[in-house]
Design a protein around this motif. Sequence first.
Motif, mmCIF file in Angstrom:
data_model
loop_
_atom_site.group_PDB
_atom_site.id
_atom_site.type_symbol
_atom_site.label_atom_id
_atom_site.label_comp_id
_atom_site.label_asym_id
_atom_site.label_seq_id
_atom_site.Cartn_x
_atom_site.Cartn_y
_atom_site.Cartn_z
ATOM 1 N N GLN A 1 -13.410 13.985 13.581
ATOM 2 C CA GLN A 1 -13.138 13.687 12.169
ATOM 3 C C GLN A 1 -12.555 12.293 11.973
ATOM 4 O OE1 GLN A 1 -10.839 16.939 10.288
ATOM 5 N NE2 GLN A 1 -12.496 16.976 8.805
ATOM 6 N N VAL A 2 -13.021 11.648 10.923
ATOM 7 C CA VAL A 2 -12.527 10.332 10.539
ATOM 8 C C VAL A 2 -12.144 10.387 9.062
ATOM 9 C CG1 VAL A 2 -13.069 7.880 10.345
ATOM 10 C CG2 VAL A 2 -14.044 9.213 12.209
ATOM 11 N N PHE A 3 -11.033 9.744 8.708
ATOM 12 C CA PHE A 3 -10.549 9.764 7.330
ATOM 13 C C PHE A 3 -10.435 8.340 6.802
ATOM 14 C CE2 PHE A 3 -8.913 13.453 9.478
ATOM 15 C CZ PHE A 3 -9.051 14.489 8.569
ATOM 16 N N ARG A 4 -10.535 8.202 5.493
ATOM 17 C CA ARG A 4 -10.118 6.966 4.842
ATOM 18 C C ARG A 4 -8.821 7.284 4.102
ATOM 19 N NH1 ARG A 4 -13.551 5.693 -0.710
ATOM 20 N NH2 ARG A 4 -13.294 7.741 -1.673
ATOM 21 N N GLN A 5 -7.876 6.361 4.159
ATOM 22 C CA GLN A 5 -6.579 6.556 3.520
ATOM 23 C C GLN A 5 -6.623 5.997 2.110
ATOM 24 O OE1 GLN A 5 -3.502 7.771 5.378
ATOM 25 N NE2 GLN A 5 -3.088 8.213 3.258
ATOM 26 N N ILE A 6 -6.496 6.881 1.114
ATOM 27 C CA ILE A 6 -6.491 6.466 -0.290
ATOM 28 C C ILE A 6 -5.050 6.219 -0.728
ATOM 29 C CG2 ILE A 6 -6.955 7.209 -2.665
ATOM 30 C CD1 ILE A 6 -9.491 6.650 -1.283
ATOM 31 N N GLY A 7 -4.833 5.139 -1.473
ATOM 32 C CA GLY A 7 -3.489 4.850 -1.943
ATOM 33 C C GLY A 7 -3.470 3.862 -3.095
ATOM 34 N N VAL A 8 -2.277 3.547 -3.545
ATOM 35 C CA VAL A 8 -2.063 2.579 -4.621
ATOM 36 C C VAL A 8 -1.878 1.196 -3.995
ATOM 37 C CG1 VAL A 8 -0.493 1.849 -6.464
ATOM 38 C CG2 VAL A 8 -1.041 4.280 -6.167
ATOM 39 N N LEU A 9 -2.594 0.206 -4.532
ATOM 40 C CA LEU A 9 -2.506 -1.177 -4.063
ATOM 41 C C LEU A 9 -1.796 -2.018 -5.115
ATOM 42 C CD1 LEU A 9 -6.231 -1.255 -3.013
ATOM 43 C CD2 LEU A 9 -4.366 -1.425 -1.380
ATOM 44 N N PHE B 1 0.852 -1.198 0.000
ATOM 45 C CA PHE B 1 0.000 0.000 0.000
ATOM 46 C C PHE B 1 0.884 1.242 0.000
ATOM 47 C CE2 PHE B 1 -2.488 3.344 2.145
ATOM 48 C CZ PHE B 1 -3.606 3.365 1.321
ATOM 49 N N GLN B 2 0.721 2.074 -1.031
ATOM 50 C CA GLN B 2 1.460 3.333 -1.137
ATOM 51 C C GLN B 2 0.470 4.486 -0.943
ATOM 52 O OE1 GLN B 2 3.509 3.407 -4.908
ATOM 53 N NE2 GLN B 2 4.534 1.453 -4.555
ATOM 54 N N ALA B 3 0.523 5.123 0.223
ATOM 55 C CA ALA B 3 -0.446 6.155 0.589
ATOM 56 C C ALA B 3 -0.378 7.354 -0.355
ATOM 57 C CB ALA B 3 -0.215 6.610 2.021
ATOM 58 N N LEU B 4 -1.538 7.902 -0.700
ATOM 59 C CA LEU B 4 -1.638 9.084 -1.554
ATOM 60 C C LEU B 4 -2.196 10.294 -0.797
ATOM 61 C CD1 LEU B 4 -3.062 7.428 -4.816
ATOM 62 C CD2 LEU B 4 -0.739 8.309 -4.476
ATOM 63 N N PHE B 5 -3.359 10.126 -0.138
ATOM 64 C CA PHE B 5 -3.920 11.238 0.632
ATOM 65 C C PHE B 5 -5.033 10.744 1.549
ATOM 66 C CE2 PHE B 5 -7.409 10.924 -2.156
ATOM 67 C CZ PHE B 5 -8.433 11.763 -1.734
ATOM 68 N N GLU B 6 -5.441 11.588 2.502
ATOM 69 C CA GLU B 6 -6.514 11.271 3.428
ATOM 70 C C GLU B 6 -7.804 11.934 2.972
ATOM 71 O OE1 GLU B 6 -5.022 12.510 7.248
ATOM 72 O OE2 GLU B 6 -4.404 10.455 7.718
ATOM 73 N N ASP B 7 -8.858 11.127 2.890
ATOM 74 C CA ASP B 7 -10.161 11.589 2.416
ATOM 75 C C ASP B 7 -11.137 11.579 3.595
ATOM 76 O OD1 ASP B 7 -12.248 12.315 0.751
ATOM 77 O OD2 ASP B 7 -12.541 10.305 -0.082
ATOM 78 N N PRO B 8 -11.603 12.750 4.078
ATOM 79 C CA PRO B 8 -12.488 12.774 5.254
ATOM 80 C C PRO B 8 -13.859 12.164 4.970
ATOM 81 C CG PRO B 8 -12.233 14.980 4.328
ATOM 82 C CD PRO B 8 -11.278 14.102 3.586
#
Length: 291
Positions: free
Chosen positions: A256-264, A155-162
């Motif tokens: 606040q809660v985020f989902r972590q978007i990234g490359v799989l 998993f390569q993190a890209l950004f946090e999406d609230p």
Amino acid sequence: MSLKKYLAYITVVETGSLTKAAEKLNYTQPNISQMINSLEEEYGFPLLLRQKNGVKPTKNGLAVLHGMREIQRGYKNLSETVNGINGLETGKIRIGAYTSITTNWLPNILKEFKRQYPFIEIQVYEGNASELDHWLEEDQIDFGIGTVHNHKWEFQALFEDPIMVIMNAQHELVKRDFISLEAIESVEFILPYSDSLFEVHNIFKKAQINPNVAYQIRGDETIISMVRSNLGISLLPKLLLRRCSTDIAIKPLKTQVFRQIGVLLNTKRGAQTPSVNKMVHFIHQWTRKNN
């Protein structure tokens, strides 16, 4: 050449149909059947089970499928490397991504990427978390863009999406600046399925909150439509809500809660092709610039 036969067999397994594989590869159905029959004669055992509603691989067919895919990947890697040395950037990239990514991110990413690499072919598959897992496992995509919910993939993190609360503009909670989980318990709630948005389920599980579930829906646009009709409130990622009309109110959660978007990436497959590496690097650069 066996490479064509391997590709024919791989495509038949992925589509579940000789006819669909022929259409995808620009062959006739008899051509595909002939290539599969040739492989079966060469190996000495059946590769496919013919059924009324299509075909599926035999146990032995599944056993050789991985090796065929490795050979195909190696050939693609070699071809792209040779073309790159000769000054021609070519390749084929298969991307799997969530709806929020395909509708809000990918059009701009692909437009800029194709400007730099016009001869690289790109296929996009839109799916949820479970589908991305399956496609990565079965080698139907080169990488996914989604969230991490297991330890199977790199998993390569890209950004946090609230994660945001959405409601009809006339809803009783609309005057609040933020919404607590306790307030959500008191009104009708539209719950996404866990294979679409497992983060929402995790929010309630961690807080030991039991929402008043009026509906459970698979499909982000359907959830938004039902909220618009004031059938309940819901929780959705902010990235999905960029194009919502004024009759939908979007409120932050109190905590606040985020989902972590990234490359799989499936690291079991070994090295990625040059074109895939270019695209992954490009996506990292694009997100740093635009988020």
